[in-house]
Design a protein around this motif. Structure first.
Motif, mmCIF file in Angstrom:
data_model
loop_
_atom_site.group_PDB
_atom_site.id
_atom_site.type_symbol
_atom_site.label_atom_id
_atom_site.label_comp_id
_atom_site.label_asym_id
_atom_site.label_seq_id
_atom_site.Cartn_x
_atom_site.Cartn_y
_atom_site.Cartn_z
ATOM 1 N N LEU A 187 5.743 -1.912 -19.824
ATOM 2 C CA LEU A 187 4.877 -0.911 -19.199
ATOM 3 C C LEU A 187 4.761 -1.183 -17.708
ATOM 4 N N VAL A 188 5.028 -0.157 -16.897
ATOM 5 C CA VAL A 188 4.842 -0.296 -15.458
ATOM 6 C C VAL A 188 3.857 0.774 -14.991
ATOM 7 N N PHE A 189 2.905 0.341 -14.163
ATOM 8 C CA PHE A 189 1.839 1.225 -13.696
ATOM 9 C C PHE A 189 1.906 1.393 -12.188
ATOM 10 N N CYS A 190 1.574 2.573 -11.710
ATOM 11 C CA CYS A 190 1.295 2.794 -10.291
ATOM 12 C C CYS A 190 -0.162 2.399 -10.104
ATOM 13 N N HIS A 191 -0.398 1.264 -9.453
ATOM 14 C CA HIS A 191 -1.691 0.584 -9.479
ATOM 15 C C HIS A 191 -2.816 1.380 -8.822
ATOM 16 N N ARG A 192 -2.488 2.211 -7.877
ATOM 17 C CA ARG A 192 -3.423 3.137 -7.241
ATOM 18 C C ARG A 192 -2.626 4.350 -6.766
ATOM 19 N N PRO A 193 -3.260 5.491 -6.544
ATOM 20 C CA PRO A 193 -2.541 6.633 -5.983
ATOM 21 C C PRO A 193 -2.196 6.366 -4.519
ATOM 22 N N ASP A 194 -1.134 6.988 -4.042
ATOM 23 C CA ASP A 194 -0.706 6.826 -2.654
ATOM 24 C C ASP A 194 -0.733 8.191 -1.961
ATOM 25 N N PRO A 195 -1.733 8.459 -1.133
ATOM 26 C CA PRO A 195 -1.841 9.763 -0.490
ATOM 27 C C PRO A 195 -0.769 10.018 0.558
ATOM 28 N N ASN A 196 -0.016 8.988 0.940
ATOM 29 C CA ASN A 196 0.988 9.131 1.997
ATOM 30 C C ASN A 196 2.406 9.313 1.484
ATOM 31 N N THR A 197 2.581 9.308 0.163
ATOM 32 C CA THR A 197 3.896 9.529 -0.432
ATOM 33 C C THR A 197 3.823 10.740 -1.346
ATOM 34 N N PRO A 198 4.767 11.669 -1.240
ATOM 35 C CA PRO A 198 4.751 12.821 -2.146
ATOM 36 C C PRO A 198 4.786 12.352 -3.599
ATOM 37 N N VAL A 199 3.967 12.954 -4.427
ATOM 38 C CA VAL A 199 3.928 12.569 -5.838
ATOM 39 C C VAL A 199 5.308 12.718 -6.466
ATOM 40 N N GLU A 200 6.044 13.723 -6.075
ATOM 41 C CA GLU A 200 7.380 13.943 -6.633
ATOM 42 C C GLU A 200 8.291 12.749 -6.384
ATOM 43 N N GLU A 201 8.210 12.154 -5.197
ATOM 44 C CA GLU A 201 9.027 10.976 -4.879
ATOM 45 C C GLU A 201 8.673 9.810 -5.800
ATOM 46 N N HIS A 248 0.818 -1.217 0.000
ATOM 47 C CA HIS A 248 0.000 0.000 0.000
ATOM 48 C C HIS A 248 0.852 1.266 0.000
ATOM 49 N N THR A 249 1.826 1.304 -0.884
ATOM 50 C CA THR A 249 2.700 2.470 -0.948
ATOM 51 C C THR A 249 3.270 2.628 -2.352
ATOM 52 N N LEU A 250 3.706 3.846 -2.643
ATOM 53 C CA LEU A 250 4.434 4.129 -3.875
ATOM 54 C C LEU A 250 5.726 4.876 -3.528
ATOM 55 N N ASN A 251 6.283 4.571 -2.354
ATOM 56 C CA ASN A 251 7.535 5.246 -2.017
ATOM 57 C C ASN A 251 8.701 4.642 -2.791
ATOM 58 N N ARG A 252 9.797 5.348 -2.793
ATOM 59 C CA ARG A 252 10.945 4.964 -3.620
ATOM 60 C C ARG A 252 11.494 3.588 -3.239
ATOM 61 N N LYS A 253 11.608 3.317 -1.953
ATOM 62 C CA LYS A 253 12.162 2.036 -1.513
ATOM 63 C C LYS A 253 11.328 0.869 -2.027
ATOM 64 N N TYR A 254 10.023 0.978 -1.849
ATOM 65 C CA TYR A 254 9.137 -0.094 -2.311
ATOM 66 C C TYR A 254 9.219 -0.276 -3.824
ATOM 67 N N LEU A 255 9.092 0.821 -4.578
ATOM 68 C CA LEU A 255 9.019 0.724 -6.039
ATOM 69 C C LEU A 255 10.280 0.113 -6.636
ATOM 70 N N LEU A 256 11.448 0.526 -6.159
ATOM 71 C CA LEU A 256 12.678 0.030 -6.767
ATOM 72 C C LEU A 256 13.001 -1.395 -6.342
ATOM 73 N N ASN A 257 12.388 -1.860 -5.263
ATOM 74 C CA ASN A 257 12.474 -3.279 -4.920
ATOM 75 C C ASN A 257 11.428 -4.075 -5.685
ATOM 76 N N ALA A 258 10.245 -3.476 -5.868
ATOM 77 C CA ALA A 258 9.153 -4.182 -6.530
ATOM 78 C C ALA A 258 9.491 -4.535 -7.972
ATOM 79 N N ILE A 259 10.124 -3.618 -8.698
ATOM 80 C CA ILE A 259 10.457 -3.907 -10.097
ATOM 81 C C ILE A 259 11.429 -5.083 -10.181
ATOM 82 N N ASP A 260 12.368 -5.169 -9.255
ATOM 83 C CA ASP A 260 13.302 -6.294 -9.275
ATOM 84 C C ASP A 260 12.576 -7.608 -9.021
ATOM 85 N N GLY A 261 11.600 -7.584 -8.122
ATOM 86 C CA GLY A 261 10.835 -8.796 -7.854
ATOM 87 C C GLY A 261 10.027 -9.239 -9.056
ATOM 88 N N SER A 262 9.408 -8.289 -9.744
ATOM 89 C CA SER A 262 8.612 -8.628 -10.923
ATOM 90 C C SER A 262 9.488 -9.167 -12.048
#
Length: 323
Positions: free
Chosen positions: A120-134, A95-109
């Motif tokens: 194609l990689v998608f942000c599956h839902r918006p994350d209100p707890n992570t700055p969009v810029e991050e 339930h996050t789109l922070n940098r740590k999660y995303l860069l680990n998630a792509i390696d897992g996939s």
């Protein structure tokens, strides 16, 4: 099969594509996945949609194994995945789109799908707890590192998409080029109204999902819930109320009468209607067996029969029974 550009990008995707949600890992195994992918490929499909969270990662594994066995040239097909839900609970793991999660998630996939890169990689839902810029920086870095080719969003609001695009523009980063929203005869407002300005302003492309409204638009729920339907699967109880809605099933019955006049099924008519929207780059279809894939592909021929007059009839039957 016809091919459309993914928004304003140069990438071409087949008008109809195959998605693995619900089916891979829940209804079909690797063998059936291989057969269905091969049948779709024979019909000209070149885009296959997936997500990290589908079947807890099993969907990616099954598709990866099937693609490995089929051994198609990598340049000849397009594969996607999506990130947000995560595979295990814990800080920075779901339930996050922070940098740590995303860069680990792509390696897992990449590991599960046995690929060097994902198209194609998608942000599956918006994350209100992570700055969009991050999130934008992380997705752009994913592409710069060669692990993905294009990135986009799924079920983001128009304002959220525009904000992400503006950040990428300001910092000269890779911009989001596509969105994956639900779109069908009963679910239309976001695609037709909310996103209206984005098609021209930023060149947004759409890879739409649930063209048959989870099966409602096939007509098979007019007399209740069949034993072999997805609504009977564990964890999909929430679908039953929508699928057995009496008013919508009455509309489906009227659509089925129109489909019969055109010599097609109501499902093919529903998919063909989506194909007439020029903002849709590809319609993601699902199937639990090869026969379904072949049946869905016939919607390409039905689309040629959707004249302005037929489209008006469809609109009149549905009326305002959509959100």
């Amino acid at each position: 099969m016809n091919y459309r550009r993914l928004g304003r990008s140069g990438l071409q995707v087949s008008e109809l594509s195959i998605g693995s949600w619900v089916t891979y890992g829940s209804q079909i195994d690797r063998g059936l996945a291989r057969e269905s992918l091969a049948a779709a490929r024979d019909a000209g499909v070149n885009f296959f949609d997936n997500a990290e969270g589908y079947a807890g990662g099993k969907s990616e594994e099954i598709m990866g194994e099937a693609l490995k066995e089929l051994a198609w040239p990598r340049v000849s097909y397009v594969v996607s995945t999506k990130f947000f839900w995560g595979l295990s609970e814990g800080p920075n793991q779901y339930h996050t789109l922070n940098r740590k999660y995303l860069l680990n998630a792509i390696d897992g996939s990449l590991k599960r799908m046995q690929l060097d890169y994902i198209d194609l990689v998608f942000c599956h839902r918006p994350d209100p707890n992570t700055p969009v810029e991050e999130t934008v920086w992380a997705m752009s870095d994913m592409i710069s590192r060669g692990k993905a080719l294009y990135w986009g969003t799924s079920e983001w609001s128009a304002d959220e998409i525009r904000a992400a695009w503006a950040i990428a523009e300001r910092h000269h980063l890779h911009k989001p080029v596509m969105e994956q929203p639900q779109y069908n005869l009963f679910h239309r407002r976001r695609v037709e109204d909310e996103y209206r300005r984005l098609y021209e302003d930023i060149g947004l492309g759409l890879t739409t999902w649930s063209p048959l409204a989870s099966g409602l638009l096939t007509g098979k729920y007019r007399d209740g819930v069949p034993a072999d339907s997805r609504a009977q699967l564990k964890g999909y109880d929430w679908l039953r109320a929508a699928l057995t809605d009496a008013d919508k099933n009455a509309i489906v019955a009227r659509l089925a009468d129109l489909a019969a006049q055109l010599g097609c099924t109501v499902g093919q008519l529903a998919i063909a209607w989506i194909l007439k929207n020029p903002h849709v780059s590809t319609v993601i279809t699902g199937a639990s067996h090869v026969a379904q894939i072949k049946e869905n592909m016939l919607a390409l021929d039905v689309a040629q029969k959707i004249t302005p007059e037929i489209k008006a009839q469809i609109e009149a039957i549905v009326g305002d029974a959509y959100n």
